[in-house]
Design a protein around this motif. Structure first.
Motif, PDB file in Angstrom:
ATOM      1  N   PRO A   1       0.826  -1.216   0.000  1.00 41.02           N
ATOM      2  CA  PRO A   1       0.000   0.000   0.000  1.00 41.02           C
ATOM      3  C   PRO A   1       0.852   1.254   0.000  1.00 41.02           C
ATOM      4  O   PRO A   1       1.971   1.281   0.528  1.00 41.02           O
ATOM      5  CB  PRO A   1      -0.809  -0.137   1.295  1.00 41.02           C
ATOM      6  N   ASN A   2       0.303   2.312  -0.576  1.00 39.94           N
ATOM      7  CA  ASN A   2       0.965   3.612  -0.583  1.00 39.94           C
ATOM      8  C   ASN A   2       0.546   4.489   0.593  1.00 39.94           C
ATOM      9  O   ASN A   2       1.203   5.482   0.885  1.00 39.94           O
ATOM     10  CB  ASN A   2       0.663   4.348  -1.896  1.00 39.94           C
ATOM     11  N   LYS A   3      -0.564   4.108   1.263  1.00 40.24           N
ATOM     12  CA  LYS A   3      -1.062   4.872   2.392  1.00 40.24           C
ATOM     13  C   LYS A   3      -1.376   3.917   3.537  1.00 40.24           C
ATOM     14  O   LYS A   3      -1.713   2.747   3.302  1.00 40.24           O
ATOM     15  CB  LYS A   3      -2.319   5.658   1.999  1.00 40.24           C
ATOM     16  N   PRO A   4      -1.309   4.399   4.783  1.00 45.28           N
ATOM     17  CA  PRO A   4      -1.586   3.509   5.927  1.00 45.28           C
ATOM     18  C   PRO A   4      -3.000   2.946   5.921  1.00 45.28           C
ATOM     19  O   PRO A   4      -3.208   1.807   6.350  1.00 45.28           O
ATOM     20  CB  PRO A   4      -1.349   4.417   7.148  1.00 45.28           C
ATOM     21  N   ASP A   5      -3.978   3.726   5.419  1.00 48.09           N
ATOM     22  CA  ASP A   5      -5.352   3.240   5.438  1.00 48.09           C
ATOM     23  C   ASP A   5      -5.631   2.204   4.354  1.00 48.09           C
ATOM     24  O   ASP A   5      -6.749   1.687   4.264  1.00 48.09           O
ATOM     25  CB  ASP A   5      -6.331   4.409   5.288  1.00 48.09           C
ATOM     26  N   GLN A   6      -4.633   1.882   3.526  1.00 45.52           N
ATOM     27  CA  GLN A   6      -4.806   0.892   2.465  1.00 45.52           C
ATOM     28  C   GLN A   6      -4.183  -0.463   2.832  1.00 45.52           C
ATOM     29  O   GLN A   6      -4.122  -1.354   1.981  1.00 45.52           O
ATOM     30  CB  GLN A   6      -4.169   1.400   1.169  1.00 45.52           C
ATOM     31  N   ILE A   7      -3.714  -0.616   4.059  1.00 46.54           N
ATOM     32  CA  ILE A   7      -3.029  -1.855   4.442  1.00 46.54           C
ATOM     33  C   ILE A   7      -3.975  -3.046   4.341  1.00 46.54           C
ATOM     34  O   ILE A   7      -3.634  -4.091   3.762  1.00 46.54           O
ATOM     35  CB  ILE A   7      -2.451  -1.722   5.864  1.00 46.54           C
ATOM     36  N   ARG A   8      -5.168  -2.913   4.902  1.00 42.91           N
ATOM     37  CA  ARG A   8      -6.120  -4.028   4.852  1.00 42.91           C
ATOM     38  C   ARG A   8      -6.556  -4.309   3.418  1.00 42.91           C
ATOM     39  O   ARG A   8      -6.687  -5.478   3.016  1.00 42.91           O
ATOM     40  CB  ARG A   8      -7.339  -3.705   5.717  1.00 42.91           C
ATOM     41  N   PHE A   9      -6.740  -3.258   2.624  1.00 39.12           N
ATOM     42  CA  PHE A   9      -7.133  -3.458   1.230  1.00 39.12           C
ATOM     43  C   PHE A   9      -6.010  -4.114   0.427  1.00 39.12           C
ATOM     44  O   PHE A   9      -6.268  -4.910  -0.481  1.00 39.12           O
ATOM     45  CB  PHE A   9      -7.520  -2.119   0.604  1.00 39.12           C
ATOM     46  N   ALA A  10      -4.760  -3.772   0.739  1.00 41.75           N
ATOM     47  CA  ALA A  10      -3.631  -4.406   0.050  1.00 41.75           C
ATOM     48  C   ALA A  10      -3.583  -5.895   0.354  1.00 41.75           C
ATOM     49  O   ALA A  10      -3.279  -6.711  -0.535  1.00 41.75           O
ATOM     50  CB  ALA A  10      -2.324  -3.730   0.462  1.00 41.75           C
ATOM     51  N   GLU A  11      -3.886  -6.264   1.585  1.00 45.04           N
ATOM     52  CA  GLU A  11      -3.920  -7.682   1.944  1.00 45.04           C
ATOM     53  C   GLU A  11      -5.034  -8.397   1.187  1.00 45.04           C
ATOM     54  O   GLU A  11      -4.850  -9.507   0.680  1.00 45.04           O
ATOM     55  CB  GLU A  11      -4.124  -7.822   3.448  1.00 45.04           C
ATOM     56  N   GLN A  12      -6.204  -7.776   1.088  1.00 46.04           N
ATOM     57  CA  GLN A  12      -7.299  -8.372   0.331  1.00 46.04           C
ATOM     58  C   GLN A  12      -6.944  -8.506  -1.144  1.00 46.04           C
ATOM     59  O   GLN A  12      -7.216  -9.539  -1.769  1.00 46.04           O
ATOM     60  CB  GLN A  12      -8.559  -7.527   0.490  1.00 46.04           C
ATOM     61  N   ALA A  13      -6.341  -7.466  -1.709  1.00 49.24           N
ATOM     62  CA  ALA A  13      -5.960  -7.508  -3.122  1.00 49.24           C
ATOM     63  C   ALA A  13      -4.934  -8.603  -3.374  1.00 49.24           C
ATOM     64  O   ALA A  13      -4.988  -9.294  -4.403  1.00 49.24           O
ATOM     65  CB  ALA A  13      -5.407  -6.150  -3.552  1.00 49.24           C
ATOM     66  N   THR A  14      -4.003  -8.781  -2.458  1.00 47.54           N
ATOM     67  CA  THR A  14      -2.997  -9.835  -2.618  1.00 47.54           C
ATOM     68  C   THR A  14      -3.654 -11.203  -2.660  1.00 47.54           C
ATOM     69  O   THR A  14      -3.349 -12.038  -3.524  1.00 47.54           O
ATOM     70  CB  THR A  14      -1.984  -9.765  -1.466  1.00 47.54           C
ATOM     71  N   LYS A  15      -4.561 -11.449  -1.743  1.00 43.95           N
ATOM     72  CA  LYS A  15      -5.243 -12.749  -1.716  1.00 43.95           C
ATOM     73  C   LYS A  15      -6.069 -12.964  -2.981  1.00 43.95           C
ATOM     74  O   LYS A  15      -6.011 -14.035  -3.600  1.00 43.95           O
ATOM     75  CB  LYS A  15      -6.154 -12.837  -0.484  1.00 43.95           C
ATOM     76  N   TYR A  16      -6.824 -11.937  -3.363  1.00 36.97           N
ATOM     77  CA  TYR A  16      -7.761 -12.112  -4.469  1.00 36.97           C
ATOM     78  C   TYR A  16      -7.048 -12.282  -5.806  1.00 36.97           C
ATOM     79  O   TYR A  16      -7.391 -13.173  -6.594  1.00 36.97           O
ATOM     80  CB  TYR A  16      -8.712 -10.916  -4.525  1.00 36.97           C
ATOM     81  N   VAL A  17      -6.065 -11.446  -6.087  1.00 36.27           N
ATOM     82  CA  VAL A  17      -5.388 -11.509  -7.385  1.00 36.27           C
ATOM     83  C   VAL A  17      -4.586 -12.802  -7.504  1.00 36.27           C
ATOM     84  O   VAL A  17      -4.543 -13.419  -8.578  1.00 36.27           O
ATOM     85  CB  VAL A  17      -4.499 -10.270  -7.589  1.00 36.27           C
ATOM     86  N   ASN A  18      -3.944 -13.246  -6.429  1.00 37.56           N
ATOM     87  CA  ASN A  18      -3.237 -14.525  -6.483  1.00 37.56           C
ATOM     88  C   ASN A  18      -4.211 -15.681  -6.671  1.00 37.56           C
ATOM     89  O   ASN A  18      -3.904 -16.653  -7.371  1.00 37.56           O
ATOM     90  CB  ASN A  18      -2.426 -14.729  -5.205  1.00 37.56           C
ATOM     91  N   TYR A  19      -5.391 -15.575  -6.054  1.00 37.60           N
ATOM     92  CA  TYR A  19      -6.412 -16.594  -6.249  1.00 37.60           C
ATOM     93  C   TYR A  19      -6.889 -16.618  -7.703  1.00 37.60           C
ATOM     94  O   TYR A  19      -7.043 -17.692  -8.304  1.00 37.60           O
ATOM     95  CB  TYR A  19      -7.583 -16.345  -5.308  1.00 37.60           C
ATOM     96  N   LYS A  20      -7.107 -15.430  -8.295  1.00 33.65           N
ATOM     97  CA  LYS A  20      -7.532 -15.370  -9.687  1.00 33.65           C
ATOM     98  C   LYS A  20      -6.438 -15.896 -10.610  1.00 33.65           C
ATOM     99  O   LYS A  20      -6.729 -16.546 -11.620  1.00 33.65           O
ATOM    100  CB  LYS A  20      -7.882 -13.930 -10.070  1.00 33.65           C
ATOM    101  N   PHE A  21      -5.177 -15.629 -10.278  1.00 34.75           N
ATOM    102  CA  PHE A  21      -4.077 -16.124 -11.096  1.00 34.75           C
ATOM    103  C   PHE A  21      -4.091 -17.655 -11.140  1.00 34.75           C
ATOM    104  O   PHE A  21      -3.905 -18.255 -12.204  1.00 34.75           O
ATOM    105  CB  PHE A  21      -2.755 -15.625 -10.525  1.00 34.75           C
ATOM    106  N   GLU A  22      -4.322 -18.269 -10.003  1.00 25.14           N
ATOM    107  CA  GLU A  22      -4.390 -19.737  -9.978  1.00 25.14           C
ATOM    108  C   GLU A  22      -5.645 -20.238 -10.671  1.00 25.14           C
ATOM    109  O   GLU A  22      -5.614 -21.236 -11.389  1.00 25.14           O
ATOM    110  CB  GLU A  22      -4.361 -20.217  -8.527  1.00 25.14           C
ATOM    111  N   GLU A  23      -6.767 -19.545 -10.483  1.00 27.54           N
ATOM    112  CA  GLU A  23      -8.023 -19.966 -11.099  1.00 27.54           C
ATOM    113  C   GLU A  23      -7.948 -19.888 -12.619  1.00 27.54           C
ATOM    114  O   GLU A  23      -8.534 -20.724 -13.320  1.00 27.54           O
ATOM    115  CB  GLU A  23      -9.156 -19.086 -10.581  1.00 27.54           C
TER     116      GLU A  23
END
Length: 697
Positions: free
Chosen positions: A87-109
């Motif tokens: 994340p580029n901002k502190p308030d995006q930490i949780r969203f960055a974690e969600q994006a990491t999980k989701y995009v890696n999941y889509k990559f495998e799918e």
């Protein structure tokens, strides 16, 4: 001069010129070396063959690529998170974690393993591997048939969204209405097609011969024009929204006379001769070119990236739209500075394959001539058929002794083997794969110390590591950034994400930041597997010491960090599915666990205070009872003492009164009897306390 809006003719001219320049550059400068690399991979060389001699080929290009590919694939796929978003901002930490999980999941799918394997293979063999990421929106139609519908039912069906009437027939039947009158009632037989729009993220590997850039391009980002040219079916274009009459007469790639067919033939080894154009025009092939180019169509002086769909070998503009980004990720194992196309592994060792092939053929020819030498015979004195017969133990008929003499060939293959080993070593140095690193030559490491063995293996892997770093910083990062951007731009509403363990987590990609940085989750250039495993073990030990010394709320190490360490340790040992052994853990789950523990501790602490209060009240009651008992005993003793004093006074008064009676009246009083009665037990059946309290205690 002032900027002016572009006309349709201007756009057509610019697009056609840009594509032709890109195709000309690639087919003249890049395609010949790619065709040669493919031939060498298939086991061909350019040194020629001599009839009657060995035709064997030392397949160095194919062997090197096949040996390197597993190591490179392992680098990126040994973890369930190929990349992580930062994340580029502190308030995006949780969203960055969600994006990491989701995009890696889509990559495998989306079958990311195959896509990545194809891209790395193309990069090693044909300079570049191209992956295209896009959001595919398609319309799916399903046919429904209805019979004997009344007017109300018919109207409800045909007015529904996405309904297209395919067939409709109306018949009339005689019915009795509410007034008892016979009237005609219409009945409808209906066949409709219901169309629904569906979209999903797509990633696919693009064949190198279908991808083109201009000659001045230094990278994918600063290219003037980027093209993706391929054949599509007429029916596919109609599904995309183009009119059948507009595309059915467009030419295909066979009509363009390009190198693409030759590259495709070298890769597949065959030509597709199937042609059903006359039977089904919807299956006719049409060449379609997607051109991505910056153009100032509005005439404002600032060019914007546009996507143009061009049809046929004349590159007729079928569609044009403003586009936000290039949908391609470029993979290269050894990029060249200041140019788009780098160097492939095949480019490095094709000449070595020629040399190794010549040496290998010489060795085999020498062995064959040594084992089966040519023969000198006396003309007319030997039976030629007997000489040409190589049967073991066969008889050779001669007319004169000594008519047959073998032409001895000295065995020099042993001296040539050192030259072959030299070329093998040179190839190993170029590609970073050696027999020792593959475990095929353990004898070469037996006489070395453990440190020397480690240095040998690590030095051999240096080339692999730099290639992996180039792939990570280039194509892998580009691909995942594209996937993140496409997910954010095409998400219309909040949804749920399936995480490991069969659980679901609500997400809203619209709130994510498209400009998040990407960090490839692999360690390159920092040691071998054993060193990484040792570092993880030491890290886990330090984490446990911190937790034991300062608790889980220490601010440095939590359950999430410990779980990540355990997962990485299992992945390094070949067990990537760590969720089979440890439950998934993230900061949100950890916070819930900590909150539950605090609530439980609070409940336990509250019960202890209540018990302490009750115990204190009980102690107070017992102390009060003991105080009251002691007071009653004191009062009882005082009562007894007062009673004794009064009794003594009575004795004295008795004696005085007895003396007065005797003096006045001459009568004796039985004082002894009176004292005897007074000395009898005062409280024969109860204690003095009971006597005082009345038996209340």
């Amino acid at each position: 001069m002032e900027a002016k809006p572009l006309t349709e003719q201007d756009i057509q001219s610019i697009a056609q010129s840009a594509v032709e320049n890109c195709v000309s550059f690639v087919e003249s400068e890049i395609a010949p070396s790619r065709i040669k690399a493919q031939r060498y991979y298939e086991g061909e060389v350019d040194i020629g063959e001599e009839e009657g001699r060995s035709t064997v080929v030392a397949t160095k290009v194919r062997d090197s690529i096949r040996n390197m590919k597993p190591s490179l694939m392992r680098v990126f796929l040994q973890s369930d998170r190929a990349v992580e978003f930062v994340p580029n901002k502190p308030d995006q930490i949780r969203f960055a974690e969600q994006a990491t999980k989701y995009v890696n999941y889509k990559f495998e799918e989306l079958n990311g393993y195959t896509v990545l394997a194809d891209a790395i293979h193309d990069a090693m063999l044909k300079k570049t591997g191209i992956v295209k990421a896009y959001y595919d929106t398609t319309e799916e139609g399903e046919i429904y048939t209805f019979n004997n519908l009344n007017d109300m039912e018919f109207t409800a069906i045909v007015n529904d969204d996405g309904i297209e009437v395919v067939e409709h027939t109306t018949t009339y039947e005689m019915e009795i209405d509410q007034m008892g009158m016979e009237v005609e009632s219409p009945r409808h037989d209906l066949k409709v097609m219901k169309t629904s729009e569906m979209g999903d993220l797509k990633i696919e590997s693009v064949p190198p011969e279908e991808f083109y850039v201009d000659a001045s391009a230094r990278s994918i980002d600063d290219a003037y024009a980027v093209c993706h040219r391929t054949d599509m079916r007429v029916g596919d274009l109609v599904e995309m929204g183009f009119h059948f009459e507009q595309v059915v007469e467009l030419g295909n790639m066979d009509d363009s006379g390009s190198f693409a067919d030759l590259e495709d033939f070298e890769r597949t080894g065959y030509v597709d001769t199937f042609d059903d154009d006359e039977q089904d025009l919807s299956m006719r092939k049409v060449m379609v070119t997607e051109l991505y180019i910056k153009m100032d169509i509005e005439g404002v002086g600032i060019p914007q990236l546009h996507r143009l769909v061009l049809g046929g070998d004349s590159y007729e503009v079928l569609d044009i739209e403003q586009y936000g980004h290039l949908p391609f990720a470029v993979f290269e194992v050894e990029p060249e500075p200041h140019t788009f196309y780098g160097t492939s592994v095949a480019d490095l060792i094709m000449n070595d394959q020629d040399s190794a092939t010549a040496l290998l053929r010489g060795v085999l020819d020498n062995i064959a001539l040594t084992n089966n030498p040519r023969t000198e015979i006396l003309d007319g004195a030997v039976n030629i058929d007997d000489v040409l017969n190589n049967e073991i133990g066969g008889v050779v008929r001669v007319k004169q002794q000594g008519s047959i003499q073998p032409l001895a060939v000295p065995f020099v293959a042993g001296q040539t083997l050192s030259a072959i080993q030299y070329y093998d070593q040179e190839i190993e140095n170029k590609v970073g794969i050696s027999k020792a690193s593959l475990g095929l030559n353990p004898d070469a490491l037996q006489a070395k110390t453990a440190t020397a063995v480690q240095a040998t293996l690590q030095g051999a892997a240096s080339q692999i590591e730099i290639m992996a770093r180039n792939l990570a910083q280039g194509g892998v990062s580009q691909l995942f950034k594209l996937m993140l951007k496409l997910v954010i731009e095409n998400c219309e509403e909040a949804t749920v994400m399936r995480v490991t363990g069969g659980q679901y987590e609500p997400i809203d990609p619209r709130s994510w930041d498209k400009k998040m940085d990407v960090k490839v989750n692999v360690g390159l250039g920092t040691g071998k597997e054993e060193q990484k495993q040792a570092a993880l073990a030491q890290t886990l030990q330090m984490q446990m010491q911190i937790v034991q010394g300062y608790g889980l709320q220490n601010g440095i190490v939590g359950l999430t960090q410990i779980r990540n360490t355990l997962g990485d340790m299992l992945a390094m040992n070949g067990l990537p599915n760590s969720n089979r052994y440890f439950n998934p853990m993230d900061e949100q789950t950890e916070a819930q666990i900590m909150q539950q523990q605090q609530e439980q501790q609070g409940e336990e602490q509250g019960m202890t205070e209540q018990e302490a209060y009750l115990q204190a009240e009980q102690a107070k009651a017992q102390a009060k009872a003991q105080t009251d008992m002691a007071k009653l005993q004191i009062d009882a003793q005082k009562s007894l003492a007062e009673d004794d004093r009064k009794r003594d006074q009575m004795d004295q008064d008795l004696l005085v009164d007895a003396a007065k009676i005797l003096g006045q009246y001459g009568t004796n009083v039985d004082v002894a009897q009176i004292k005897s009665d007074q000395a009898a037990p005062r409280y024969p059946q109860q204690s003095p306390v009971d006597a005082v309290t009345g038996g209340r205690f």
